[in-house]
Design an enzyme around this catalytic site. Structure first.
Site, PDB file in Angstrom:
ATOM      1  N   LEU A  99       0.814  -1.202   0.000  1.00  0.00           N
ATOM      2  CA  LEU A  99       0.000   0.000   0.000  1.00  0.00           C
ATOM      3  C   LEU A  99       0.857   1.264   0.000  1.00  0.00           C
ATOM      4  CD1 LEU A  99      -3.146   0.745   1.827  1.00  0.00           C
ATOM      5  CD2 LEU A  99      -1.180   2.074   2.562  1.00  0.00           C
ATOM      6  N   HIS A 100       0.426   2.262  -0.750  1.00  0.00           N
ATOM      7  CA  HIS A 100       1.096   3.561  -0.764  1.00  0.00           C
ATOM      8  C   HIS A 100       0.092   4.636  -1.186  1.00  0.00           C
ATOM      9  CE1 HIS A 100       1.676   1.548  -4.650  1.00  0.00           C
ATOM     10  NE2 HIS A 100       1.682   2.744  -5.212  1.00  0.00           N
ATOM     11  N   GLN A 101       0.148   5.751  -0.468  1.00  0.00           N
ATOM     12  CA  GLN A 101      -0.732   6.893  -0.730  1.00  0.00           C
ATOM     13  C   GLN A 101       0.006   7.885  -1.619  1.00  0.00           C
ATOM     14  OE1 GLN A 101      -3.827   8.017   0.011  1.00  0.00           O
ATOM     15  NE2 GLN A 101      -3.758   9.937   1.098  1.00  0.00           N
TER      16      GLN A 101
END
Length: 186
Positions: free
Chosen positions: A141-143
């Site tokens: 996950l990465h924003q």
């Protein structure tokens, strides 16, 4: 045949009136280099590997307790940041409460720092969850925090499949890291 007498390959590199921006570094991304093939953590995942590097080598802007901020190696715009948990987790619903809180806080700080350093007029924020949703690296996950300016979208991405960036990633990292609040650096 270009003019009916010579093969077209003989004209490779000959000017044809078009200006070109060559972005050969993008071939690594398009070819899937460093993209995990499964949901496993470790050396195969760039988001697991980056925190083991120096801030300069990993393009890390700030480190927190459970998350960190890094420049996107293949940015949409200058200052395109990624907020990543250290833990290898693919889905937002799998984050712990401390991870959710720090990813959110670091996203807010990233926006403030980018406003201070680069004066964007807006932002695109988002997480692409899963391959079908457009996640380039779905396993970790990465924003995305993408600064935007009026007129920053032009013909290049559409016609030339290229993006002109005015600053080297290392220089951008240095400016953003220097502006990151000391209390929020972790």
């Amino acid at each position: 045949m270009v003019d009916g007498t010579e093969p077209a390959d003989d004209f490779a590199g000959v000017p044809d009136g078009f200006q070109r921006l060559w972005t050969p570094h993008r071939m690594a991304y398009l070819g899937g280099q460093d993209k995990p093939v499964d949901r496993e953590a470790g050396e195969g995942c760039p988001f697991c590997r980056i925190p083991t590097l120096s801030d300069e080598d990993g393009l890390i802007v700030a480190r927190g307790e459970v998350a960190y901020v890094v420049l996107n190696l293949y940015p949409y715009n200058s200052g395109h940041l990624l907020v990543c948990p250290y833990r290898h987790v693919a889905d937002y619903t799998e984050l712990t409460e401390p991870e959710v809180a720090e990813v959110a806080a670091m996203t807010r700080t990233a926006m403030s720092v980018l406003r201070q350093v680069s004066a964007p007029q807006g932002f695109n924020l988002g997480m692409n969850q899963g391959d079908v949703a457009g996640a380039g690296i779905a396993a970790h996950l990465h924003q995305h925090v993408v600064p935007r300016w009026g007129g920053d979208s032009n013909f290049l991405p559409i016609v030339g499949r290229s993006r002109a960036l005015p600053e080297l990633l290392g220089d951008t990292r240095e400016r953003l890291s220097a502006a990151w609040p000391a209390a929020a650096k972790g």
